[in-house]
Design a protein around this motif. Sequence first.
Motif, PDB file in Angstrom:
ATOM      1  N   TRP A  57       0.805  -1.215   0.000  1.00 37.35           N
ATOM      2  CA  TRP A  57       0.000   0.000   0.000  1.00 37.35           C
ATOM      3  C   TRP A  57       0.844   1.274   0.000  1.00 37.35           C
ATOM      4  CZ3 TRP A  57      -4.612   0.024  -1.776  1.00 37.35           C
ATOM      5  CH2 TRP A  57      -5.430  -1.102  -1.642  1.00 37.35           C
ATOM      6  N   PRO A  58       2.014   1.297   0.680  1.00 34.13           N
ATOM      7  CA  PRO A  58       2.855   2.516   0.581  1.00 34.13           C
ATOM      8  C   PRO A  58       3.328   2.833  -0.837  1.00 34.13           C
ATOM      9  CG  PRO A  58       3.497   1.199   2.482  1.00 34.13           C
ATOM     10  CD  PRO A  58       2.530   0.360   1.706  1.00 34.13           C
ATOM     11  N   ASP A  59       3.243   1.850  -1.743  1.00 30.61           N
ATOM     12  CA  ASP A  59       3.660   2.103  -3.134  1.00 30.61           C
ATOM     13  C   ASP A  59       2.575   2.796  -3.957  1.00 30.61           C
ATOM     14  OD1 ASP A  59       6.065   0.760  -2.654  1.00 30.61           O
ATOM     15  OD2 ASP A  59       5.159  -1.185  -3.112  1.00 30.61           O
ATOM     16  N   LEU A  60       1.367   2.874  -3.413  1.00 32.90           N
ATOM     17  CA  LEU A  60       0.238   3.408  -4.186  1.00 32.90           C
ATOM     18  C   LEU A  60       0.473   4.851  -4.623  1.00 32.90           C
ATOM     19  CD1 LEU A  60      -2.676   3.184  -5.275  1.00 32.90           C
ATOM     20  CD2 LEU A  60      -3.469   3.898  -3.009  1.00 32.90           C
ATOM     21  N   PHE A  61       0.791   5.726  -3.685  1.00 32.97           N
ATOM     22  CA  PHE A  61       0.916   7.153  -4.027  1.00 32.97           C
ATOM     23  C   PHE A  61       2.175   7.461  -4.846  1.00 32.97           C
ATOM     24  CE2 PHE A  61      -2.033   7.304  -0.402  1.00 32.97           C
ATOM     25  CZ  PHE A  61      -3.074   7.967  -1.034  1.00 32.97           C
ATOM     26  N   PRO A  62       3.345   6.849  -4.530  1.00 33.17           N
ATOM     27  CA  PRO A  62       4.498   7.101  -5.413  1.00 33.17           C
ATOM     28  C   PRO A  62       4.244   6.682  -6.855  1.00 33.17           C
ATOM     29  CG  PRO A  62       5.205   6.073  -3.372  1.00 33.17           C
ATOM     30  CD  PRO A  62       3.712   6.053  -3.350  1.00 33.17           C
ATOM     31  N   ALA A  63       3.592   5.525  -7.027  1.00 28.85           N
ATOM     32  CA  ALA A  63       3.297   5.073  -8.390  1.00 28.85           C
ATOM     33  C   ALA A  63       2.293   6.007  -9.073  1.00 28.85           C
ATOM     34  CB  ALA A  63       2.747   3.645  -8.355  1.00 28.85           C
ATOM     35  N   THR A  64       1.319   6.495  -8.300  1.00 26.46           N
ATOM     36  CA  THR A  64       0.324   7.418  -8.864  1.00 26.46           C
ATOM     37  C   THR A  64       0.987   8.702  -9.352  1.00 26.46           C
ATOM     38  OG1 THR A  64      -1.388   6.533  -7.401  1.00 26.46           O
ATOM     39  CG2 THR A  64      -1.771   8.719  -8.357  1.00 26.46           C
ATOM     40  N   ILE A  65       1.852   9.264  -8.510  1.00 29.36           N
ATOM     41  CA  ILE A  65       2.522  10.523  -8.891  1.00 29.36           C
ATOM     42  C   ILE A  65       3.483  10.310 -10.063  1.00 29.36           C
ATOM     43  CG2 ILE A  65       4.085  12.329  -8.091  1.00 29.36           C
ATOM     44  CD1 ILE A  65       2.920  11.874  -5.266  1.00 29.36           C
ATOM     45  N   ALA A  66       4.307   9.256  -9.960  1.00 24.34           N
ATOM     46  CA  ALA A  66       5.274   8.994 -11.032  1.00 24.34           C
ATOM     47  C   ALA A  66       4.568   8.705 -12.356  1.00 24.34           C
ATOM     48  CB  ALA A  66       6.172   7.814 -10.638  1.00 24.34           C
ATOM     49  N   GLY A  67       3.476   7.948 -12.301  1.00 19.96           N
ATOM     50  CA  GLY A  67       2.745   7.636 -13.527  1.00 19.96           C
ATOM     51  C   GLY A  67       2.113   8.865 -14.150  1.00 19.96           C
ATOM     52  N   GLY A  68       1.534   9.737 -13.319  1.00 16.82           N
ATOM     53  CA  GLY A  68       0.930  10.964 -13.845  1.00 16.82           C
ATOM     54  C   GLY A  68       1.956  11.898 -14.443  1.00 16.82           C
ATOM     55  N   VAL A  69       3.075  12.089 -13.735  1.00 13.16           N
ATOM     56  CA  VAL A  69       4.138  12.971 -14.253  1.00 13.16           C
ATOM     57  C   VAL A  69       4.753  12.387 -15.518  1.00 13.16           C
ATOM     58  CG1 VAL A  69       6.396  13.979 -13.751  1.00 13.16           C
ATOM     59  CG2 VAL A  69       4.627  13.934 -11.978  1.00 13.16           C
ATOM     60  N   GLY A  70       4.972  11.074 -15.509  1.00 13.85           N
ATOM     61  CA  GLY A  70       5.541  10.427 -16.697  1.00 13.85           C
ATOM     62  C   GLY A  70       4.639  10.564 -17.909  1.00 13.85           C
ATOM     63  N   TYR A  71       3.331  10.388 -17.718  1.00 14.17           N
ATOM     64  CA  TYR A  71       2.405  10.515 -18.849  1.00 14.17           C
ATOM     65  C   TYR A  71       2.355  11.960 -19.352  1.00 14.17           C
ATOM     66  CZ  TYR A  71      -1.572   9.295 -21.788  1.00 14.17           C
ATOM     67  OH  TYR A  71      -2.390   9.064 -22.864  1.00 14.17           O
ATOM     68  N   ALA A  72       2.383  12.923 -18.413  1.00 14.37           N
ATOM     69  CA  ALA A  72       2.418  14.332 -18.820  1.00 14.37           C
ATOM     70  C   ALA A  72       3.690  14.630 -19.607  1.00 14.37           C
ATOM     71  CB  ALA A  72       2.328  15.222 -17.580  1.00 14.37           C
ATOM     72  N   ALA A  73       4.808  14.036 -19.180  1.00 12.74           N
ATOM     73  CA  ALA A  73       6.062  14.234 -19.912  1.00 12.74           C
ATOM     74  C   ALA A  73       5.969  13.647 -21.310  1.00 12.74           C
ATOM     75  CB  ALA A  73       7.211  13.581 -19.146  1.00 12.74           C
ATOM     76  N   MET A  74       5.295  12.506 -21.439  1.00 14.51           N
ATOM     77  CA  MET A  74       5.132  11.896 -22.757  1.00 14.51           C
ATOM     78  C   MET A  74       4.310  12.788 -23.683  1.00 14.51           C
ATOM     79  SD  MET A  74       3.041   9.944 -24.903  1.00 14.51           S
ATOM     80  CE  MET A  74       1.778   9.156 -23.909  1.00 14.51           C
ATOM     81  N   LEU A  75       3.220  13.364 -23.159  1.00 15.99           N
ATOM     82  CA  LEU A  75       2.401  14.259 -23.977  1.00 15.99           C
ATOM     83  C   LEU A  75       3.179  15.506 -24.376  1.00 15.99           C
ATOM     84  CD1 LEU A  75      -1.020  14.062 -22.056  1.00 15.99           C
ATOM     85  CD2 LEU A  75      -0.424  12.944 -24.205  1.00 15.99           C
ATOM     86  N   GLY A  76       3.958  16.052 -23.416  1.00 17.09           N
ATOM     87  CA  GLY A  76       4.746  17.242 -23.726  1.00 17.09           C
ATOM     88  C   GLY A  76       5.831  16.973 -24.746  1.00 17.09           C
ATOM     89  N   ALA A  77       6.532  15.846 -24.587  1.00 11.16           N
ATOM     90  CA  ALA A  77       7.593  15.509 -25.535  1.00 11.16           C
ATOM     91  C   ALA A  77       7.020  15.222 -26.922  1.00 11.16           C
ATOM     92  CB  ALA A  77       8.369  14.290 -25.029  1.00 11.16           C
ATOM     93  N   ALA A  78       5.843  14.569 -26.966  1.00  9.52           N
ATOM     94  CA  ALA A  78       5.212  14.268 -28.260  1.00  9.52           C
ATOM     95  C   ALA A  78       4.800  15.543 -28.985  1.00  9.52           C
ATOM     96  CB  ALA A  78       4.002  13.366 -28.050  1.00  9.52           C
ATOM     97  N   ALA A  79       4.447  16.589 -28.210  1.00 10.67           N
ATOM     98  CA  ALA A  79       4.078  17.858 -28.835  1.00 10.67           C
ATOM     99  C   ALA A  79       5.305  18.583 -29.394  1.00 10.67           C
ATOM    100  CB  ALA A  79       3.361  18.743 -27.820  1.00 10.67           C
TER     101      ALA A  79
END
Length: 246
Positions: free
Chosen positions: A136-158
């Motif tokens: 359960w302690p992995d829930l929030f780190p994975a949530t934040i890392a996944g959201g930031v990573g996906y945002a980075a993917m959208l930004g880099a693709a643009a």
Amino acid sequence: MMDRVLIARVSMLAGKIMLESGAETYRVEDTMNRIASAFGLENVQSYATPTGIHFSVDFAEVTNFIRIQNRATDLHKIAEVNSISRDITSAKISINEALVKLNDVDRARLAFPFWMQIIAAALASGSFAIMFGGDWPDLFPATIAGGVGYAAMLGAAALVEVSFVAHFAASFILGILAVLFISNGFGANVDKVIIGAVMPLVPGLHITNAVRDLMAGHLVAGVSKGVESVLTAFAIGAGVAVVFAF
């Protein structure tokens, strides 16, 4: 007999929208053939690949071609084209009405806004981290890392129209975040955090479509989509590997 050029235009526009939205090539060809046959054409020949569409009516007729330059995943547009195709085959709309509707679908921006995609990716990342055996302690780190990573993917693709670079940058950034989180006591398992965070980047739809195209006998489309999926997976793995290399 209706104008063959107009029928070809409607059929190819439907195929173009479906291919750009991530549909399987055999489904694209089937939709184009059904539309052309519904308007009275016989011996329709269509051939779709991930990067282009060929369409002709008879053996000695002119063959039409359209190049597909941009591809994404938009199931809403595929559903809209399928609905228009069913209306055509059941004679509920005329060819001019079909052309107007398809042009509206082609111009529409039906995808979810970026902020909603990022939130969905973040929630999916946290859920995948727990599903793959994380604590359960992995829930929030994975949530934040996944959201930031996906945002980075959208930004880099643009900025760079190269999918490999966008996925590499995204996985590199989320890998750094995961390591920083765990090293500072925010989370328990770095591997589970990374696995959960990269899941929204994994080209699952492309892999599924590649297998379905291969099973349908569309070898060129299936192999090309498979290679594209392998390159994307390699970019994701390379981005994470670079983090651990240093």
